[in-house]
Design a protein around this motif. Structure first.
Motif, short mmCIF file in Angstrom:
data_model
loop_
_atom_site.label_atom_id
_atom_site.label_comp_id
_atom_site.label_asym_id
_atom_site.label_seq_id
_atom_site.Cartn_x
_atom_site.Cartn_y
_atom_site.Cartn_z
N TYR A 129 33.13 -59.98 36.35
CA TYR A 129 34.49 -59.46 36.32
C TYR A 129 35.24 -59.90 37.57
N VAL A 130 36.46 -60.36 37.37
CA VAL A 130 37.33 -60.71 38.49
C VAL A 130 38.64 -59.94 38.36
N GLY A 131 39.24 -59.61 39.47
CA GLY A 131 40.56 -59.00 39.46
C GLY A 131 41.64 -60.07 39.45
N LEU A 132 42.74 -59.79 38.79
CA LEU A 132 43.87 -60.72 38.73
C LEU A 132 45.14 -59.93 38.99
N ILE A 172 43.62 -52.64 44.45
CA ILE A 172 42.47 -53.42 44.92
C ILE A 172 41.23 -52.54 45.02
N ASP A 173 41.39 -51.34 45.58
CA ASP A 173 40.25 -50.41 45.66
C ASP A 173 39.67 -50.13 44.28
N ASN A 174 40.54 -49.88 43.31
CA ASN A 174 40.08 -49.55 41.95
C ASN A 174 39.37 -50.72 41.30
N MET A 175 39.84 -51.94 41.55
CA MET A 175 39.19 -53.12 40.97
C MET A 175 37.80 -53.33 41.55
N PHE A 176 37.68 -53.26 42.87
CA PHE A 176 36.37 -53.44 43.48
C PHE A 176 35.42 -52.31 43.07
N ARG A 177 35.94 -51.10 42.95
CA ARG A 177 35.11 -49.96 42.54
C ARG A 177 34.56 -50.17 41.13
N ALA A 178 35.31 -50.85 40.28
CA ALA A 178 34.88 -51.09 38.89
C ALA A 178 33.94 -52.27 38.75
N GLY A 179 33.70 -52.99 39.85
CA GLY A 179 32.73 -54.08 39.79
C GLY A 179 33.30 -55.48 39.87
N ALA A 180 34.58 -55.63 40.21
CA ALA A 180 35.14 -56.98 40.37
C ALA A 180 34.41 -57.70 41.51
N GLY A 181 33.90 -58.90 41.24
CA GLY A 181 33.22 -59.67 42.27
C GLY A 181 34.16 -60.34 43.22
N ASP A 229 40.63 -62.69 53.93
CA ASP A 229 39.64 -63.04 52.90
C ASP A 229 39.16 -61.84 52.12
N GLY A 230 39.68 -60.65 52.45
CA GLY A 230 39.34 -59.44 51.71
C GLY A 230 38.16 -58.67 52.26
N SER A 231 37.46 -59.24 53.25
CA SER A 231 36.21 -58.62 53.73
C SER A 231 36.44 -57.23 54.32
N GLU A 232 37.61 -56.97 54.85
CA GLU A 232 37.89 -55.65 55.42
C GLU A 232 38.37 -54.66 54.36
N PHE A 233 38.49 -55.13 53.11
CA PHE A 233 39.03 -54.28 52.05
C PHE A 233 38.08 -54.14 50.86
N GLY A 234 36.84 -54.54 51.05
CA GLY A 234 35.85 -54.25 50.02
C GLY A 234 35.31 -55.41 49.22
N GLY A 235 35.80 -56.63 49.43
CA GLY A 235 35.31 -57.75 48.65
C GLY A 235 36.03 -59.04 48.97
N HIS A 236 35.87 -60.03 48.10
CA HIS A 236 36.47 -61.34 48.32
C HIS A 236 37.84 -61.41 47.65
N SER A 294 35.44 -65.83 33.10
CA SER A 294 35.18 -64.46 33.57
C SER A 294 35.94 -63.45 32.74
N HIS A 295 35.48 -62.21 32.79
CA HIS A 295 36.26 -61.10 32.26
C HIS A 295 37.22 -60.63 33.36
N VAL A 296 38.40 -60.24 32.96
CA VAL A 296 39.49 -60.01 33.91
C VAL A 296 39.87 -58.53 33.95
N LEU A 297 40.09 -58.03 35.17
CA LEU A 297 40.74 -56.74 35.38
C LEU A 297 42.14 -57.03 35.90
N PHE A 298 43.13 -56.53 35.18
CA PHE A 298 44.53 -56.83 35.52
C PHE A 298 45.30 -55.56 35.85
N GLY A 299 46.14 -55.64 36.88
CA GLY A 299 47.04 -54.55 37.20
C GLY A 299 48.17 -55.05 38.06
N MET A 300 49.19 -54.20 38.20
CA MET A 300 50.37 -54.55 38.99
C MET A 300 50.24 -53.97 40.40
N PRO A 301 50.53 -54.78 41.43
CA PRO A 301 50.30 -54.34 42.80
C PRO A 301 51.34 -53.38 43.35
#
Length: 257
Positions: free
Chosen positions: A5-8, A53-62, A81-88, A114-121
């Motif tokens: 899963y990736v976030g978009l 972003i928190d919700n996406m990483f919590r759901a398993g976005a790599g 690079d996202g390392s301070e916020f939970g992922g890449h 990949s399977h996509v997680l989508f949301g508006m920022p």
């Protein structure tokens, strides 16, 4: 084989409804977060896009891809690079300003397997495990698209969705003049099949005379027989911080007195 899963996240908008702002609207402070500094936990502002972003990483976005409009490099500088916020986190620059689907399609070469997680920022929604629940239903049903649907008192500003009793989407209308529905979809999970469908659908269009919206692509996918489902979060809430009225609501809701 385990699904990836990736976030978009599209971040190409000019924030005309809430301008002027000192920077990108995705970095507007809404509430606070705890950070560790020199061994101590301290309170710092939390920008609106971090809720997503928190919700996406919590759901398993790599990893998460953010598609930026020109001049929005402050978002890259903030998240790095996202390392301070939970992922890449990686970044793509928007090219075709013809509507949301074209913005998302900029990521096609990097996400098409990949399977996509989508949301508006510029939105904040509850429940905070909405993406996790979308992933569970998406996996269990084998859907091509699973929409997160939230109650709203202003469906005319958003995109209400008609569901049958099984959760299958029967129809949707973007910013309808009249509707009896009191909901709107606000986030989504979709498969590589839909990513490829959207890419081919957009490639088949000439330069559009009007803006293409995601609802257009979802409806076209349904007409082609793709399985589009929705989960209604009856007790959920969806706040669009891109409007002045909801910006006021969000600032008051997540502030600490």
């Amino acid at each position: 084989m385990e699904r990836e899963y990736v976030g978009l996240i599209p971040a190409a908008g000019a924030a005309k409804r809430v301008s002027p702002l000192p920077g990108s609207k995705e970095l507007f402070p809404i509430g606070f977060r705890e950070v560790e500094i020199d061994g101590h936990v301290e309170i710092r502002p939390k920008v609106v896009s971090q809720y997503l972003i928190d919700n996406m990483f919590r759901a398993g976005a790599g990893k998460i891809w953010m598609v930026l409009g020109k001049g929005k490099t402050d978002i890259m500088q903030y998240y790095g690079d996202g390392s301070e916020f939970g992922g890449h986190i990686g970044y793509l620059i928007m090219d075709r300003m013809w509507g949301m689907p074209y913005t998302l399609d900029q990521a096609w070469p990097w996400i098409n397997h990949s399977h996509v997680l989508f949301g508006m920022p510029d939105t904040i929604f509850t429940p905070t495990d909405a993406f996790s629940r979308l992933v569970q239903d998406h996996t269990a049903t084998g859907a091509d698209v699973t929409l997160g649907i939230f109650p709203t008192d202003h469906p005319e500003k958003l995109c209400p969705v008609l569901l049958d009793d099984s959760g299958r989407v029967l129809g949707m209308t973007d910013k309808p003049k009249q509707t009896d529905l009191r909901n709107s979809w606000g986030c989504a999970c979709w498969s590589p099949t839909f990513t490829e469908f959207m890419h081919q659908f957009l490639c088949g269009l000439e330069q559009p005379r009007k803006e293409v919206v995601l609802a257009d692509v979802f409806r076209a996918a349904m007409e082609e027989g793709l399985n589009v489902r929705g989960i209604l979060f009856d007790e959920g809430e969806y706040i669009d911080v891109g409007t002045p009225e909801d910006l006021v609501v969000a600032v008051h809701r997540f502030s600490r007195g």
